[in-house]
Design a protein around this motif. Structure first.
Motif, PDB file in Angstrom:
ATOM      1  N   LEU C 309       5.160   4.214  12.664  1.00  0.00           N
ATOM      2  CA  LEU C 309       5.757   4.955  11.582  1.00  0.00           C
ATOM      3  C   LEU C 309       7.218   5.410  12.170  1.00  0.00           C
ATOM      4  CD1 LEU C 309       2.790   6.744  10.100  1.00  0.00           C
ATOM      5  CD2 LEU C 309       4.323   5.133   8.863  1.00  0.00           C
ATOM      6  N   ILE C 329       4.688  -1.920  11.841  1.00  0.00           N
ATOM      7  CA  ILE C 329       3.514  -1.589  11.347  1.00  0.00           C
ATOM      8  C   ILE C 329       2.504  -2.548  11.196  1.00  0.00           C
ATOM      9  CG2 ILE C 329       2.235  -0.087   9.985  1.00  0.00           C
ATOM     10  CD1 ILE C 329       5.329   1.330   9.516  1.00  0.00           C
ATOM     11  N   ARG C 330       2.762  -3.531  10.044  1.00  0.00           N
ATOM     12  CA  ARG C 330       1.778  -4.583   9.788  1.00  0.00           C
ATOM     13  C   ARG C 330       1.200  -5.211  10.997  1.00  0.00           C
ATOM     14  NH1 ARG C 330       1.680  -6.767   4.637  1.00  0.00           N
ATOM     15  NH2 ARG C 330       1.592  -4.686   4.021  1.00  0.00           N
ATOM     16  N   HIS C 339      -5.828   3.098  11.641  1.00  0.00           N
ATOM     17  CA  HIS C 339      -5.400   4.519  11.562  1.00  0.00           C
ATOM     18  C   HIS C 339      -5.769   5.305  10.544  1.00  0.00           C
ATOM     19  CE1 HIS C 339      -1.100   7.023  11.097  1.00  0.00           C
ATOM     20  NE2 HIS C 339      -2.150   7.829  11.587  1.00  0.00           N
ATOM     21  N   GLN C 362      -5.031  -1.938   3.294  1.00  0.00           N
ATOM     22  CA  GLN C 362      -4.474  -2.678   4.290  1.00  0.00           C
ATOM     23  C   GLN C 362      -4.650  -4.319   4.384  1.00  0.00           C
ATOM     24  OE1 GLN C 362      -2.930  -1.221   6.610  1.00  0.00           O
ATOM     25  NE2 GLN C 362      -3.872   0.782   7.050  1.00  0.00           N
TER      26      GLN C 362
END
Lengths: 371, 313, 512
Positions: C309, C329-330, C339, C362
């Motif tokens: 992030l 992030i992906r 998370h 997700q």
């Protein structure tokens, strides 16, 4: 807990429809009161004239022709409202549809009158110009944290002055208006495909009308059925969650504004490439089309399909305003009514909350009585 | 040169008044996009007063009554925003936009109806006030001093003092920053937000009448106020919601606008052969660029635009 | 006759649509006592206090002050009656000074103009008298949480309130700061102030209160004298059954390294310093590593850095032998990192989406859920969500189509946990996973976390609750001002010892 007691009123779409109808009714009522205050003698007739629009003509051919004219202006309005609602679904208030519409008009008219390009290229130019301007707001928001409402307002005016300057190059010498398409570059006029014939040879009815409806359907599909729509709406509802699950929220913001801009820009081309209107190069106010798009978007319950009808309605009464008795009233009474309707749309959320609260209370009472 | 200064000061006065109005509204937590519409209404109020007061009215009475009319109508009109935003928790951007459209439309309908009633052939939306307007102006050499400039200065001082030195200002700003905190110490958030919006209506309305008497002696209401309300919004943001900085921003933007009106008088500028539109655009471009660089740490009131709901805490 | 009560709330009933938040509750506060109000999240403590504060009007019941019936219609009435409150989330205007915040609402004025000099003197005198150190001219946004709390207390004292309410005041403090606060509370009660202390932490109540009233699910359970009760009895009253706070788990069997962090540095958004300063540590399979520390010592930024992030300023991250230092992030998510975020409303859920849409947040992009042309496979999403809802017992009004916003906090958290665990991660990062939940949900979540460990996953738990830290973890890392200042075995360390590290009073060796 029996929730199916009043399923109809609980339905979100039904509530939106009810709220919109209520806005229209109150708007017309207030308009009527204004007319009464100005001159009680013709008020009833005037409000009827506004609502009737082309129906005031007695002959079917004339009715059809002026229905056509209403449709010609509905197409751009629908595009603007799509632009606004698309952005709104992604959490952005695209008040810049007005500016995107202006650059769209500038681009397509310049391509048509200055460069003598064929209609599809002019249309493309308008789409691109709108998308570009939208993207500017998107980039400012994503990278510099500039509130999109503020940047859009600034860009609206920058666009207006720029387009005025640009189009002065293709304007008639004796008037502030641009050349007419039919005399200068007929190849830029949108094809009619015989649609004009359906409306008593109204030459201005072109593929723009069906195109705009198709655009509405496409926007609906994009938002509701696709992965991209899922991502964009998630970004709009909660950009932090969107980032958390790996969506590229900045890219999404920019993309949204670009698409919204493209829609508005295309809307401008759909009007100006019919030859229905010329651009006035001395305009000192941003054209209201973009702002009326806000009205149509909200009145349509922020649904693409809903805005087809709401856009038509707003254009319908705006055109209707032209038929009121000018010795008593002014045509702006329609603008007045549609502005009132936008204002009333602000209360829709409250209306829905109140309605739900009322339904809950009624259910509770019923539940209590049954026990 | 004097002409440039004169235009700059009068435009700056307009922008200052309206931007201060916006500043009050935003400090209370309500975004006021509808300043443009409020200006139109204020202008209408003032113009009507000038039209109907006899020419023999003394200058002082004329000024007081015209200002009063503009202020009253501006405040009345701003109630539309206050009711929707405070009591009904409406989307403030939407309502503001509606008010801008409504302001121009209503003023046009009204003036046209009035003109038509006086003379059936007159379907224009113009009000004339050639003689009445003279009351506002004092000739100092070649410089036309306008009493409104003084009024704007007073508004600036008044705003500064009331925001930073009084109980009212402290409470108002608390409502725009953290309404829950204000509520918890017994401050009536709704009332303060009403106050903020009404003050913006007052100053906005005043700005409207100043604008339409700046330089011209008649006004065509179909044109609204040509984006000055939005420009004032830019001034307010440029000034970071602080009165003194707003004043400086107003002067800068006023200068740009004035340049657009009188640039042909300067050989140097004339030789650049830039169209007038460039000067008109300049303030918007400047503010956009400045916004791009400053928005990361903007000092905008934190709770602005968020309806306050007593039930939610 | 009756005793001398400072304030009495008698038979209070407050209903909200669909729920009775307070059901015939009675609370009597003696003069000069410290009275604890105990109950789980959602037991009705906040509602009751809002009634006392005039923010809600009760449907039934009455309030008496010194035996006289009073009506409290808004906070002004409460203030006039001498009732003041330190809210759990401070009600301070960040861009105002401490002084402005204290006087707000009761400003000393002459003709509407503020007379700050006068107020300033009074504030300084009060802060001297009660040992409440503050800088009146500092902006609230610049001062520590502890000083913000002292500002809130001064706000009450400035108004000469007699009845002081503290709503969960210790959540944001270090153990040492908590001791300091307890002392302040004792001082205040010695000066004759009556204190209502809202908490769900039994230890603190036992330490400072004279009497304790317990609420459960909106109902009044009883009032006991602290001298005559025990923690066990209180917890039974609060939960309604015996609870073991100990988490049952077998000893950890750490395996290979899952996460390797080296020299990680993350910039701070709030100040110019780095929030995380060159932190290194490892997480192995089959162990629960816990990051302990006071809120705001870089834990949030540490997690942001790990999950992508926020970008790292320096250092490297290795997940399962794969360098993910700069991975988006992906990428991290699909390479086995799950998370459970700190703030479930901000990051964890799209509240306006339905439960089923949140369940696939997700994985909506996997070919199982989307066609090559980019259309969502609605039926597959529905089936998947229904499966998870059953497996993890997520309860909601309308099943998969329930708007996430309308679900209870516990079930929202369950949904997130279901989603994150079902991804079958190599590493599970759980940040304050039990915040704001009731005991049942907490037990459930702890079980799930231990089960993940036993399944051979690495778990990184970030927690502010020392009980949780001590009970759940296999290894504790203490963070202070962006650095790891100590590593402990929960079986060999005391809470007091941890507290000293958390407050920065002690640190292991010199940081390398």
């Amino acid at each position: 807990m029996k929730k199916e007691k009043s399923p109809l009123l609980r339905n979100g779409a039904v509530q939106s429809l009810l709220a919109s109808l209520l806005c229209i009714l109150i708007g017309l009522l207030l308009g009527y009161i204004a007319l009464l205050l100005i001159n009680p003698a013709g008020a009833g007739e005037a409000i009827l004239t506004i609502v009737k629009n082309f129906m005031t003509y007695s002959r079917t051919t004339a009715q059809l022709k002026y229905l056509g004219s209403t449709l010609v202006k509905t197409a751009p309005l629908l595009m603007c409202s799509l632009s606004i609602l698309f952005a709104y679904k992604v959490g952005l208030f695209n008040i810049g549809a007005a500016g995107q519409y202006v650059v769209g008009a500038g681009a397509c008219l310049y391509c048509a009158l200055g460069l003598h390009l064929p209609w599809y290229l002019c249309l493309m130019a308008a789409v691109l110009a709108g998308a570009l301007l939208g993207a500017v707001s998107g980039v400012l928001k994503a990278c510099c944290n500039v509130n999109e409402v503020i940047s859009c307002i600034m860009l609206n005016w920058i666009s207006l002055y720029s387009v005025n300057t640009l189009l002065t190059k293709v304007k008639e010498e004796t008037s502030p208006y641009t050349y007419t398409l039919s005399s200068t570059s007929p190849e830029a006029i949108l094809p009619s495909l015989g649609l004009g014939g359906l409306f008593s040879k109204n030459q201005y009815v072109t593929i723009a009308v069906p195109l705009s409806v198709i655009a509405a359907v496409l926007v609906w599909v994009l938002l509701e059925k696709t992965k991209l729509g899922y991502e964009l709406k998630a970004t709009g509802c909660n950009k932090f969650a969107a980032k958390y699950c790996g969506m590229r929220e900045k890219k999404n913001l920019i993309l949204t504004m670009a698409i919204a801009g493209a829609l508005a820009g295309m809307g401008a081309a759909m009007l100006f490439l019919t030859g229905f209107e010329q651009w006035q190069c001395t305009q000192s106010a941003v054209p209201a089309m973009g702002f009326n798009g806000i009205a149509a978007a909200f009145l349509g319950g922020l649904s693409p399909i809903g805005s087809i009808f709401s856009s038509y309605f707003i254009q319908h009464i705006t055109n209707g305003g032209a038929y009121v008795d000018k010795t008593m009233y002014s045509a702006q009474i329609s603008d007045f009514i549609s502005a009132l309707i936008i204002y009333l749309c602000g209360f829709v959320l409250f209306f829905k909350v109140a309605l739900n609260r009322w339904l809950n209370r009624r259910d509770e009472k019923k539940g209590g009585g049954g026990k | 040169m004097i002409l440039l200064l004169q235009y700059m000061l009068i435009f700056a006065s307009v922008l200052l008044l309206v931007a201060l109005g916006g500043c009050f509204s935003e400090h209370s937590g309500v975004i006021n996009i509808g300043l443009e519409g409020i200006m139109v209404m204020g202008a209408l109020g003032g113009a009507l007063m000038m039209k109907f007061l006899p020419d023999s009215t003394s200058a002082f009475v004329m000024i007081v009554l015209v200002v009063l009319a503009a202020v009253l109508l501006g405040m009345l009109y701003s109630l539309l925003l206050a009711v929707a935003a405070v009591n009904f928790k409406a989307d403030q951007t939407l309502v503001g936009t509606a008010m801008n459209l409504l302001g121009t439309a209503a003023a046009t309908v009204f003036v046209k109806a009035m003109n038509t009633a006086e003379n059936v052939d007159n379907v224009s939306s113009t009000i004339q006030y050639i003689n009445a307007k003279k009351a506002f102006i004092v000739n100092l050499g070649g410089f036309e001093f306008n009493w409104f400039m003084l009024l704007a200065l007073l508004a600036l001082i008044g705003s500064y003092v009331s925001l930073y030195k009084t109980r009212f200002g402290l409470r108002l700003m608390a409502c725009g920053e953290h309404p829950q905190a204000a509520d918890s110490v017994g401050i009536n958030v709704y009332k303060m937000r009403y106050a903020g919006v009404l003050i913006s209506g007052m100053l906005g309305g005043l700005g409207g009448i100043v604008y339409i008497t700046a330089g011209v002696s008649e006004w065509k209401f179909e044109n609204g106020v040509a984006g000055f309300g939005f420009l004032a919004l830019a001034v307010m943001i440029f000034g970071q919601w602080k009165p003194t900085r707003i004043a400086l921003a107003a002067l800068l933007f006023g200068f740009c606008r004035a340049l657009g009106n009188v640039y042909t008088g300067f050989d140097f500028l004339k030789s650049l052969e830039l169209p007038a539109a460039v000067y008109n655009m300049l303030p918007y471009i400047i503010s956009l660029v400045v916004l791009a660089f400053t928005s990361q740490k903007s000092r905008a009131p934190k709770a602005e635009g968020i309806p306050y709901d007593k039930g939610q805490r | 006759m009756e005793e001398n009560y400072a304030i009495e709330m008698l038979n209070i009933t407050k209903r909200f649509p669909g729920i009775v938040a307070n059901d015939n509750i009675t609370l009597q506060l003696k003069k000069g006592e410290i009275h604890a109000l105990l109950g789980e999240n959602g037991a009705g403590k906040s509602t009751l206090m809002s009634v006392l504060f005039g923010l809600y009007q009760p449907e039934e019941g009455s309030i008496r002050k010194n035996g006289q019936p009073v009506s409290i219609r808004d906070p002004n009435d409460a203030n006039a009656l001498g009732i003041g409150m330190v809210h759990q989330h401070f009600k301070l205007v960040e861009c105002f000074t401490v002084l402005d915040n204290i006087i707000m609402g009761v400003e000393p004025c002459k003709h509407g103009f503020l007379q700050k000099a006068e107020a300033r003197e009074k504030v300084l005198a009060l802060s001297e008298k009660y040992g409440l150190r503050v800088d009146p001219d500092a902006l609230v946004e610049d001062i520590t949480v502890g000083m913000q709390q002292r500002t809130e207390i001064l706000k009450m004292l400035y108004r000469e309130n007699e009845i002081l309410i503290f709503d969960e005041p210790t959540a944001v403090l270090t153990p040492q700061e908590i001791d300091e606060l307890m002392q302040i509370m004792r001082n205040l009660s010695a000066e004759g102030k009556s204190i209502l202390f809202i908490s769900h932490k039994l230890g603190e109540i036992m330490a400072v209160a004279n009497r304790c009233s317990v609420l459960r699910k909106g109902k009044y359970i009883g009032t006991v004298s602290i001298a005559e009760t025990s923690q066990e009895e209180l917890s039974r009253m609060m939960v309604g059954r015996d609870v073991s706070f100990a988490v049952e788990k077998a000893p950890a069997r750490p395996g290979e390294v899952v996460l390797d962090v080296k020299g990680m540095t993350v910039a701070s958004k709030r100040h110019n310093n780095n929030a995380v300063k060159g932190v290194s540590f490892q997480v192995r399979r089959g162990e629960i590593v816990c990051i302990a520390g006071i809120d705001g010592n870089g834990q949030t930024e540490l997690v942001y850095g790990l999950t992508g992030l926020e970008p790292l300023k320096a250092g490297t991250l290795t997940l399962n032998g794969q360098d993910i230092t700069h991975a988006p992030i992906r990428k991290r998510a699909v390479s086995g990192m799950s998370h459970i975020p700190e703030d479930r409303h901000k990051h964890g859920l799209v509240l306006d989406y339905t439960l089923e849409d949140n369940m696939v947040l997700q994985r909506y992009f996997e070919h199982h859920f989307v066609t090559p042309a980019g259309f969502l496979k609605r039926r597959a999403i529905r089936e998947y969500a229904v499966g998870l809802i059953e497996q993890y017992d997520v309860r909601s009004g309308q099943g998969p189509v329930t708007p996430a916003r309308s679900m209870s906090g516990g079930n929202q958290q369950k949904a997130i946990i279901a989603r994150e665990i079902d991804k079958d991660p190599e590493l599970l990062i759980a940040v304050q996973p039990t915040r704001g939940l009731d005991v049942g949900a907490i037990e459930y979540i702890h079980k799930q976390i231990v089960a993940q460990r036993d399944a051979g996953k690495g778990v990184l738990l970030v927690s502010l609750e020392l009980d949780e830290v001590m009970n759940v973890s296999d290894r504790i890392l203490v963070m202070y001002e962006g650095e790891i200042v100590g590593e402990f075995d929960p079986k060999k360390v005391t809470v007091e010892e941890l507290g000293l590290y958390m407050a920065g009073a002690k640190r292991e060796g010199a940081a390398s």
